[in-house]
Write a protein that holds these residues in place. Sequence first.
Motif, mmCIF file in Angstrom:
data_model
loop_
_atom_site.group_PDB
_atom_site.id
_atom_site.type_symbol
_atom_site.label_atom_id
_atom_site.label_comp_id
_atom_site.label_asym_id
_atom_site.label_seq_id
_atom_site.Cartn_x
_atom_site.Cartn_y
_atom_site.Cartn_z
ATOM 1 N N LEU A 121 28.013 -93.006 43.203
ATOM 2 C CA LEU A 121 28.072 -94.197 44.045
ATOM 3 C C LEU A 121 27.183 -93.999 45.255
ATOM 4 O O LEU A 121 26.732 -92.885 45.556
ATOM 5 N N SER A 122 26.915 -95.098 45.946
ATOM 6 C CA SER A 122 26.061 -95.035 47.114
ATOM 7 C C SER A 122 26.666 -95.924 48.192
ATOM 8 O O SER A 122 27.193 -96.996 47.905
ATOM 9 N N VAL A 123 26.637 -95.449 49.415
ATOM 10 C CA VAL A 123 27.216 -96.214 50.523
ATOM 11 C C VAL A 123 26.154 -96.348 51.616
ATOM 12 O O VAL A 123 25.475 -95.375 51.951
ATOM 13 N N LYS A 124 26.019 -97.555 52.140
ATOM 14 C CA LYS A 124 25.027 -97.804 53.194
ATOM 15 C C LYS A 124 25.660 -97.653 54.567
ATOM 16 O O LYS A 124 26.873 -97.808 54.729
ATOM 17 N N LYS A 125 24.823 -97.357 55.536
ATOM 18 C CA LYS A 125 25.316 -97.202 56.895
ATOM 19 C C LYS A 125 26.011 -98.477 57.362
ATOM 20 O O LYS A 125 25.535 -99.584 57.132
ATOM 21 N N GLY A 126 27.156 -98.295 57.955
ATOM 22 C CA GLY A 126 27.889 -99.432 58.504
ATOM 23 C C GLY A 126 28.834 -100.096 57.519
ATOM 24 O O GLY A 126 29.559 -101.014 57.883
ATOM 25 N N GLU A 127 28.883 -99.620 56.301
ATOM 26 C CA GLU A 127 29.804 -100.210 55.323
ATOM 27 C C GLU A 127 31.238 -99.767 55.603
ATOM 28 O O GLU A 127 31.487 -98.691 56.143
ATOM 29 N N PHE A 128 32.168 -100.641 55.243
ATOM 30 C CA PHE A 128 33.593 -100.324 55.313
ATOM 31 C C PHE A 128 34.102 -100.416 53.881
ATOM 32 O O PHE A 128 34.284 -101.505 53.360
ATOM 33 N N VAL A 129 34.298 -99.256 53.256
ATOM 34 C CA VAL A 129 34.618 -99.214 51.835
ATOM 35 C C VAL A 129 36.084 -98.845 51.638
ATOM 36 O O VAL A 129 36.576 -97.900 52.263
ATOM 37 N N ALA A 130 36.777 -99.573 50.797
ATOM 38 C CA ALA A 130 38.150 -99.203 50.441
ATOM 39 C C ALA A 130 38.153 -98.662 49.025
ATOM 40 O O ALA A 130 37.460 -99.198 48.150
#
Lengths: 227, 463
Positions: A28-37
Amino acid sequence: MEILRVENLSKHYGKGNTQVKALEDVSLSVKKGEFVAIIGPSGSGKSTLLHLIGGVDIPTEGKVYIDDTNIYNLNESSRAVFRRRQVGLVYQFYNLIPILNVKENITLPILLDGKKVQKDKLKEIVNTLGIADRMNYLPNQLSGGQQQRVSIGRALINNPALLLADEPTGNLDSKNSEEIINLLKMSNRKYKQTIIIITHDESIALQANRVISIEDGKIVKDEVLRK
Amino acid sequence: MNILRAFTLSSLRKNKKRTIVTIIAIILTAAMLTGVTTLATSFKDMFIRQAINSNGNYHIRYNYVPIESAKYLNSHTLVDKSFISNTLGYSELNINRTAEDFLKVVAYDDKGLELQPIKLIEGRLPQNSREIIIEQNLVDFLDIEIGQELSLKIGYKTFIEETEQTVISDIELQEYTFEVVGLTERNLYQVGYSLDFGAVTFFDEQLHLQDGHVEVSVLLNNPKNTIEKANKIASDVKLPTSQGFYGNYNYFLNRELLNWQGASVNQAFVYFTETAALIIMLLVVIGAVIVIYNSFAISISERKKQFGMLRSVGATAKQIKRTVYWEGFVLSLIGVPIGIISGIFGIFITLKVADSILQDIFTGAEHIYLVVSPFAVLAAIAFMVITIFLSTVIPARKAAKISPIDAIRLTTDITTSKKSRSNPIAKFLFGIEGDIALKNLKRNRKRYFATILSLFISIVLFI
Ligand SMILES: Nc1ncnc2c1ncn2[C@@H]1O[C@H](COP(=O)(O)OP(=O)(O)O)[C@@H](O)[C@H]1O
Ligand SMILES: [Mg+2]
């Protein structure tokens, strides 16, 4: 901007017949500033994933890049240093050091670096968290909600690349839960803090930008709710 | 202060009981180690004084040295101090004791009078060749006092075969008149364990040479390798060669003094004394390591979760390790000084008692005093450092090995993975408390073993 990239991450416990595949080929990949649950049934591997992202566990296979650093390429002590500067961890049971006071617990990651605490920064955080008048208290002199605020303060003090929270409200009543979630949302908005939170609570998950569902150690759904 | 140090201090304060127990163990260890080293130095000091009092204060005595060579001996680089003496001979006293009564008269130069263990009771040392000091116990026999004159016919002892008697030969008999200026205790260094009496006068180059020769007694800078040095000095100074005990020169050694100063001609003697002290100290260290190690091991296992938490917020393994060493350091900082002082005090009391007992049993025995040498204290500290290091090295490693994930998954500090089985007999006999106690005992079996072992060792040490 990508802040986290997970590539083919697996974690297996034991061998042979009794082997448990807690996590199986997760990317998976997460971008800066994301709020992931992250949601999923108990035992599905959520905590395992979070610990591997946070660099506190060791994967059986796969890679974790935080800010383009493959954290499992680092040796133990460099990873520890990386962790205290780039990762803030919040747990269900707060995991504060019982013999250190609130101020010491919050500033621990800075003090471990042998650095000076920036007073303004500390003041801002404890004011935001509403624990400014509890600085000299020991954890066991605080309520659960207050303890969780302290652990969020500790996670935020170093402006980490990632804030990882494992069921941070799992041990709190609904009023405190809501306040904690609001604090996390606020830091997400105010500081562009990237947050990954594990939760059982659907209503909490629905407040995130993105919800990842895990079952049997695999990602089964990954939907963006809002940008 | 460094946060991990603050953390250590807090945990020490939090676990007062164990902290105190550990400090007590450190105090006892430091006390025992200092006790051994201080006892050894005190006894050594006593034996050195005893050796000096009974044999004289010199390492090497060169016999029959040409008077011109004496000053070269004195200025040799290996020589610390030297003095000149000559035995004038013996005088028959005729005081009607059962044995033959002889007075041995020896002349010393000023340095000899200063160095030799002359114990004046009254009066002063002789300042010229007409003055003499005698043993006080002669006062009654000779009916003489300080300030009075003493005329002596001095010659050499000869053994008469027919009568099996020792007498002073008439040949070369010389008459001297002295003024008695001082009274001394028994001059053992002069007469050894013979029944002779001793008297001392001031050496005079005009009067007291034997064919231009004297005896020169030498104290070395460093008494080690005495025979080699004695021969080297003799050859450097070009003393006349003659068949001696230790080679080609005529000298003898103060072996007893050399032994106690650790320069034993008989090397085994030195090794025995040092080895005995060393073995005792090693036993103390072993016992202490077992006790202190245990205390640290418990302390670490109880704080497993805290160490893991520290790791998870980014403490490195090295930082954790240092924390444990620092804990050892802090406890030593309190325990070692107290231990050293109480050890010295304990030996002080012990020696006081021992001395009075010894004085009761052997009249005139050498007194034993407390001697606190920096070396003895430093040796105790060095052993203490080793003890603390050995006690903490494994706990420190264990603490550093605790992974953050262990701590995160640990909700409480006590792991309950292995349940110990209940013992029905214990339960029947002592009720539930007995059962729990037995379980605890089983869990801590190793620790109990360690404690018993260490107790055993300390008891053995005391006996
Ligand atoms: N140390 C371990 N040894 C063996 N199995 C483990 C260990 N830790 C976790 N697991 C197993 O891995 C799976 C995933 O656990 P976890 O990530 O904690 O799930 P979740 O957080 O989603 O409830 C579970 O089946 C759990 O029993
Ligand atoms: Mg979980």
